[in-house]
Design an enzyme around this catalytic site. Structure first.
Site, short mmCIF file in Angstrom:
data_model
loop_
_atom_site.label_atom_id
_atom_site.label_comp_id
_atom_site.label_asym_id
_atom_site.label_seq_id
_atom_site.Cartn_x
_atom_site.Cartn_y
_atom_site.Cartn_z
N MET A 1 -15.77 13.72 -2.18
CA MET A 1 -16.38 14.11 -0.93
C MET A 1 -17.18 15.39 -1.04
O MET A 1 -18.09 15.62 -0.26
CB MET A 1 -15.33 14.25 0.16
CG MET A 1 -14.66 12.92 0.50
SD MET A 1 -13.37 13.15 1.72
CE MET A 1 -12.72 11.49 1.75
N CYS A 2 -16.83 16.28 -1.97
CA CYS A 2 -17.62 17.48 -2.26
C CYS A 2 -17.21 17.97 -3.64
O CYS A 2 -16.08 17.72 -4.08
CB CYS A 2 -17.37 18.61 -1.26
SG CYS A 2 -17.72 18.24 0.46
N THR A 3 -18.10 18.69 -4.31
CA THR A 3 -17.78 19.27 -5.61
C THR A 3 -18.45 20.62 -5.72
O THR A 3 -19.59 20.80 -5.28
CB THR A 3 -18.27 18.37 -6.76
OG1 THR A 3 -17.91 17.01 -6.52
CG2 THR A 3 -17.69 18.81 -8.09
N ARG B 1 -14.81 13.15 -10.40
CA ARG B 1 -15.87 14.16 -10.24
C ARG B 1 -15.44 15.50 -10.81
O ARG B 1 -16.24 16.23 -11.42
CB ARG B 1 -16.25 14.28 -8.76
CG ARG B 1 -17.08 13.14 -8.24
CD ARG B 1 -17.55 13.36 -6.81
NE ARG B 1 -16.52 13.06 -5.82
CZ ARG B 1 -15.84 13.96 -5.12
NH1 ARG B 1 -16.07 15.26 -5.29
NH2 ARG B 1 -14.92 13.57 -4.24
N ASN C 1 -12.05 17.63 -4.41
CA ASN C 1 -11.21 17.43 -3.22
C ASN C 1 -9.77 17.15 -3.66
O ASN C 1 -9.31 17.71 -4.63
CB ASN C 1 -11.80 16.31 -2.36
CG ASN C 1 -13.26 16.52 -2.06
OD1 ASN C 1 -14.11 15.78 -2.55
ND2 ASN C 1 -13.58 17.53 -1.26
#
Length: 311
Positions: free
Chosen positions: A1-3, A202, A170
């Site tokens: 969802m984000c990195t 990720r 996440n």
């Protein structure tokens, strides 16, 4: 969802980049916040109040809080989604909501070490946002190359402090991410880097490609290097997770902590824009702009205009 990825061992500049992945756009606005602003940690009765010590540039999420930013001392902070959040138990400390945590850090601290020393000064709470529970953990870094991860889990604030903590994604928790990464090369295991869009994959892939970034010859290559890694772990529009959920990457940011330049790239535009914090730091009023307009390109420092403080 984000990195998030931080390149702190090259000879040119300390630069961090992060991606924002979500089911819908967070409709980010780019803000300049001067020093001396009166702030509050949320609408709750026991919310902390403070006066900002440092000016900052920041991205808001739905105009309800700061999700990413950098201050005039070269401290940057990034909020990323985390399923496993369980804040500390209620006590006498003043509270700051997750939506205001990044701004609290930018307003108060000039180094990671200072932020870590004072992490227990306030209590973080996780009220619903737009009627939905959203947990988060925070990555911070500074111009010296120092880094820390803050995670409110299992009723306590877990802190990972050290220049070696250069990647965050996440869930699962950071300890579990590190343990999983140890199964891959060159981090102790023999597995090749994975290619899925899951948080665990990720995290490993961002660590892998950051590890192999070649030494840059100039600032342009340095900024491009972290953006390349961030793009490598981006989620293309329409790509589903195992549960069928779709959380594409909406934008990337890059914080040049050495030169105090803040970059933004909307994935609905082919162009990167940036704002020069040293040119803004003397301003005494709040400034803002919509950074998602497709015609924007290059230096937009002069395009931020006076705006009302909405959160």
């Amino acid at each position: 969802m984000c990195t998030r990825v931080f390149w702190n061992d090259n000879p040119i500049a300390k630069v961090a980049s992060r991606s924002m992945d979500w089911a819908v756009s967070d409709e980010p606005d780019l803000w300049f916040y001067p020093a001396g602003l009166e702030r509050v940690g949320g609408p709750q009765a026991d919310a902390a109040t403070w006066t900002s010590v440092y000016a900052s540039v920041a991205l808001s999420m739905w105009q309800i809080g700061t999700v990413d930013g950098m201050n005039e001392k070269g401290l940057a902070a990034h909020a990323l989604f985390l399923y496993d959040v369980e804040p500390e138990a209620e006590d006498a400390r003043a509270t700051v909501s997750l939506a205001m945590w990044v701004q609290y850090l930018l307003d108060h601290f000039d180094t990671v070490a200072d932020a870590v020393e004072h992490v227990a000064d306030i209590r973080i709470i996780a009220p619903p946002i737009r009627g939905q529970y959203m947990g988060a953990h925070i990555a911070i870094e500074d111009a010296s190359g120092d880094s820390a991860i803050f995670e409110p889990i299992n009723g306590e604030m877990v802190v990972h402090h050290g220049a070696e903590f250069t990647v965050m994604a996440n869930s699962p928790t950071f300890d579990e991410q590190l343990a999983n990464r140890a199964r891959y090369r060159p981090f102790g295991g023999e597995l090749p880097p994975p290619g899925d869009i899951t948080s665990a994959d990720r995290f490993v892939r961002a660590s892998y490609f950051r590890h192999y970034l070649p030494e840059p010859r100039n600032l342009e290559q340095t900024v491009a290097g972290v953006l390349q890694v961030s793009q490598n772990v981006a989620v293309p529009a329409g790509a589903p997770y195992d549960d069928g959920g779709i959380y594409p990457t909406w934008w990337h940011s890059a914080s040049d902590l050495t030169n105090l330049t803040y970059y933004f790239w909307s994935t609905t535009s082919p162009n990167v824009i940036w704002a020069e914090l040293p040119e803004l730091a003397a301003q005494t009023e709040v400034l803002s702009m919509n950074p998602r307009a497709e015609h924007l390109v290059g230096d937009v420092t002069g395009l931020l205009v006076p705006a009302a403080l909405v959160y």
